[in-house]
Motif scaffolding. Structure first.
Motif, mmCIF file in Angstrom:
data_model
loop_
_atom_site.group_PDB
_atom_site.id
_atom_site.type_symbol
_atom_site.label_atom_id
_atom_site.label_comp_id
_atom_site.label_asym_id
_atom_site.label_seq_id
_atom_site.Cartn_x
_atom_site.Cartn_y
_atom_site.Cartn_z
ATOM 1 N N THR A 143 0.849 -1.173 0.000
ATOM 2 C CA THR A 143 0.000 0.000 0.000
ATOM 3 C C THR A 143 0.890 1.230 0.000
ATOM 4 O OG1 THR A 143 -1.642 -1.178 1.305
ATOM 5 C CG2 THR A 143 -1.824 1.217 1.238
ATOM 6 N N VAL A 144 0.623 2.126 -0.930
ATOM 7 C CA VAL A 144 1.425 3.332 -1.021
ATOM 8 C C VAL A 144 0.484 4.528 -1.034
ATOM 9 C CG1 VAL A 144 3.078 4.605 -2.443
ATOM 10 C CG2 VAL A 144 3.214 2.129 -2.303
ATOM 11 N N SER A 145 0.820 5.518 -0.241
ATOM 12 C CA SER A 145 0.040 6.745 -0.181
ATOM 13 C C SER A 145 0.437 7.635 -1.338
ATOM 14 C CB SER A 145 0.298 7.453 1.152
ATOM 15 O OG SER A 145 -0.260 8.761 1.108
ATOM 16 N N ILE A 146 -0.536 8.203 -2.030
ATOM 17 C CA ILE A 146 -0.208 9.142 -3.101
ATOM 18 C C ILE A 146 0.136 10.501 -2.517
ATOM 19 C CG2 ILE A 146 -1.574 7.959 -4.843
ATOM 20 C CD1 ILE A 146 -3.737 10.120 -4.407
ATOM 21 N N LEU A 147 -0.216 10.707 -1.263
ATOM 22 C CA LEU A 147 0.083 11.976 -0.634
ATOM 23 C C LEU A 147 1.439 11.980 0.046
ATOM 24 C CD1 LEU A 147 -3.417 12.638 0.924
ATOM 25 C CD2 LEU A 147 -2.525 13.454 -1.248
ATOM 26 N N ARG A 148 1.744 10.923 0.798
ATOM 27 C CA ARG A 148 2.990 10.857 1.551
ATOM 28 C C ARG A 148 3.524 9.435 1.519
ATOM 29 N NH1 ARG A 148 3.897 13.889 6.335
ATOM 30 N NH2 ARG A 148 5.897 12.914 6.136
ATOM 31 N N PRO A 149 4.192 9.025 0.442
ATOM 32 C CA PRO A 149 4.726 7.654 0.383
ATOM 33 C C PRO A 149 5.692 7.348 1.519
ATOM 34 C CG PRO A 149 5.154 8.838 -1.688
ATOM 35 C CD PRO A 149 4.476 9.789 -0.759
ATOM 36 N N ASP A 150 6.410 8.360 2.013
ATOM 37 C CA ASP A 150 7.360 8.125 3.091
ATOM 38 C C ASP A 150 6.651 7.701 4.374
ATOM 39 O OD1 ASP A 150 6.321 10.797 3.084
ATOM 40 O OD2 ASP A 150 7.818 11.367 4.582
ATOM 41 N N VAL A 151 5.429 8.203 4.603
ATOM 42 C CA VAL A 151 4.659 7.836 5.804
ATOM 43 C C VAL A 151 4.243 6.374 5.713
ATOM 44 C CG1 VAL A 151 2.521 8.237 7.079
ATOM 45 C CG2 VAL A 151 3.876 10.174 6.257
ATOM 46 N N GLU A 152 3.777 5.948 4.534
ATOM 47 C CA GLU A 152 3.373 4.556 4.360
ATOM 48 C C GLU A 152 4.549 3.613 4.600
ATOM 49 O OE1 GLU A 152 0.440 3.131 3.841
ATOM 50 O OE2 GLU A 152 -0.607 5.046 3.856
ATOM 51 N N ALA A 153 5.716 3.968 4.096
ATOM 52 C CA ALA A 153 6.891 3.117 4.274
ATOM 53 C C ALA A 153 7.260 3.017 5.749
ATOM 54 C CB ALA A 153 8.060 3.667 3.466
ATOM 55 N N GLU A 154 7.193 4.137 6.481
ATOM 56 C CA GLU A 154 7.502 4.116 7.909
ATOM 57 C C GLU A 154 6.505 3.251 8.666
ATOM 58 O OE1 GLU A 154 7.598 8.166 9.205
ATOM 59 O OE2 GLU A 154 9.269 8.672 7.887
ATOM 60 N N GLN A 155 5.215 3.362 8.320
ATOM 61 C CA GLN A 155 4.196 2.547 8.990
ATOM 62 C C GLN A 155 4.430 1.067 8.727
ATOM 63 O OE1 GLN A 155 0.555 4.213 7.486
ATOM 64 N NE2 GLN A 155 0.447 5.749 9.101
ATOM 65 N N GLN A 156 4.842 0.718 7.520
ATOM 66 C CA GLN A 156 5.114 -0.673 7.183
ATOM 67 C C GLN A 156 6.274 -1.202 8.025
ATOM 68 O OE1 GLN A 156 3.268 -2.476 5.192
ATOM 69 N NE2 GLN A 156 4.489 -4.324 5.221
ATOM 70 N N GLU A 157 7.324 -0.391 8.197
ATOM 71 C CA GLU A 157 8.470 -0.801 9.002
ATOM 72 C C GLU A 157 8.067 -1.024 10.453
ATOM 73 O OE1 GLU A 157 11.547 2.105 8.518
ATOM 74 O OE2 GLU A 157 11.638 1.795 6.346
ATOM 75 N N VAL A 158 7.214 -0.151 10.996
ATOM 76 C CA VAL A 158 6.758 -0.299 12.382
ATOM 77 C C VAL A 158 5.950 -1.575 12.525
ATOM 78 C CG1 VAL A 158 5.220 0.663 14.138
ATOM 79 C CG2 VAL A 158 6.821 2.148 12.938
ATOM 80 N N MET A 159 5.070 -1.874 11.565
ATOM 81 C CA MET A 159 4.252 -3.084 11.643
ATOM 82 C C MET A 159 5.129 -4.334 11.614
ATOM 83 S SD MET A 159 1.260 -2.144 12.176
ATOM 84 C CE MET A 159 0.375 -3.659 11.979
ATOM 85 N N GLU A 160 6.200 -4.313 10.806
ATOM 86 C CA GLU A 160 7.095 -5.466 10.736
ATOM 87 C C GLU A 160 7.888 -5.625 12.025
ATOM 88 O OE1 GLU A 160 9.387 -4.811 7.228
ATOM 89 O OE2 GLU A 160 7.705 -5.236 5.897
ATOM 90 N N ALA A 161 8.128 -4.501 12.728
ATOM 91 C CA ALA A 161 8.938 -4.545 13.941
ATOM 92 C C ALA A 161 8.155 -5.038 15.160
ATOM 93 C CB ALA A 161 9.514 -3.165 14.235
ATOM 94 N N ILE A 162 6.836 -5.054 15.093
ATOM 95 C CA ILE A 162 6.029 -5.479 16.228
ATOM 96 C C ILE A 162 6.118 -6.989 16.374
ATOM 97 C CG2 ILE A 162 3.690 -5.630 17.161
ATOM 98 C CD1 ILE A 162 3.096 -2.986 15.777
ATOM 99 N N LEU A 163 6.544 -7.426 17.547
ATOM 100 C CA LEU A 163 6.661 -8.864 17.822
ATOM 101 C C LEU A 163 5.337 -9.414 18.335
ATOM 102 C CD1 LEU A 163 10.045 -9.330 19.687
ATOM 103 C CD2 LEU A 163 9.430 -10.206 17.470
ATOM 104 N N GLU A 164 5.065 -10.626 17.975
ATOM 105 C CA GLU A 164 3.909 -11.327 18.518
ATOM 106 C C GLU A 164 4.205 -11.737 19.956
ATOM 107 O OE1 GLU A 164 0.896 -12.064 16.955
ATOM 108 O OE2 GLU A 164 1.672 -10.660 15.460
ATOM 109 N N PRO A 165 3.170 -11.897 20.772
ATOM 110 C CA PRO A 165 3.406 -12.418 22.125
ATOM 111 C C PRO A 165 4.005 -13.820 22.057
ATOM 112 C CG PRO A 165 1.206 -11.504 21.937
ATOM 113 C CD PRO A 165 1.781 -11.532 20.548
ATOM 114 N N LEU A 166 4.806 -14.146 23.061
ATOM 115 C CA LEU A 166 5.396 -15.477 23.159
ATOM 116 C C LEU A 166 4.473 -16.348 24.002
ATOM 117 C CD1 LEU A 166 8.181 -17.229 22.875
ATOM 118 C CD2 LEU A 166 8.306 -16.722 25.291
ATOM 119 N N ASN A 167 4.129 -17.499 23.495
ATOM 120 C CA ASN A 167 3.359 -18.495 24.232
ATOM 121 C C ASN A 167 4.192 -19.769 24.292
ATOM 122 O OD1 ASN A 167 0.606 -17.397 24.800
ATOM 123 N ND2 ASN A 167 0.669 -17.044 22.591
ATOM 124 N N ALA A 168 4.491 -20.214 25.493
ATOM 125 C CA ALA A 168 5.257 -21.442 25.672
ATOM 126 C C ALA A 168 4.590 -22.272 26.761
ATOM 127 C CB ALA A 168 6.698 -21.121 26.061
#
Length: 195
Positions: free
Chosen positions: A43-68
């Protein structure tokens, strides 16, 4: 009849009629380069592509909870070799490094009274907590919740009413949940209003 509303409706129809749908490509428009073309599913914003890229990086950086799950198949609260191996994996996880809360949900089988089963489950949870603290985990991060026999993962008895030893062994466990803290959003850059 509401003439103001009717007038607004005609103005809207006239404005829409003035719009032209253009299906032909613009002849003078340059072709996008490979770096400007979004990847499939991106997904790319036509208004602010840099914002979309930053949001994508943050989403990838979020870790799932650990269940053991740390098992106590033989009963009691002794941490055996299999339990130690499971706890070592917890100890080396990214989730534990980030410093989020650790919830130990302690369980038992249904072989004894409710109080005996709650006590056995609590002893298991506290044994895990003590082991983690012994490995350097801050005690303030750890909460033990005692479930006793309330939430079996397998039946404690067979259909004929006899004990299901495999099921009871599986039910004697501590579930470890580590929820990583939410990443702190970086402040948006201030717009340059110098001019």
């Amino acid at each position: 009849m509401n003439f103001a509303r009717l007038g607004t409706t005609f103005a809207l129809i006239a404005a829409l009629g003035a719009c032209k749908v253009q299906n032909d490509p613009v002849e003078d428009a340059p072709e996008p380069t490979a770096s400007e073309t979004p990847a499939e599913g991106e997904t790319v914003s036509i208004l602010r592509p840099d914002v979309e890229a930053e949001q994508q990086e943050v989403m990838e950086a979020i870790l799932e909870p650990l269940n053991a799950v740390v098992g106590f198949p033989d009963g009691g609260a002794e941490i055996d070799a299999a339990a130690t191996e499971a706890l070592q994996a917890v100890l080396t996880s990214e989730q534990i490094e980030l410093g989020g809360p650790i919830v130990l949900r302690a369980h038992s089988d249904s072989a004894g009274s409710d109080q005996v089963n709650a006590d056995a489950a609590e002893a298991r949870g506290l044994a895990i907590a003590e082991w983690l603290v012994g490995q350097g985990v801050d005690e303030a991060r750890i909460d033990v919740i005692v479930f006793g026999e309330q939430n079996p993962v397998q039946p404690n008895a067979l259909p004929d009413g006899s004990p299901n030893e495999e099921g009871r062994a599986a039910n004697r466990r501590v579930e470890v949940l580590i929820v990583p803290p939410e990443p702190k959003p970086e402040p948006a850059p201030s717009p340059d209003i110098s001019g």
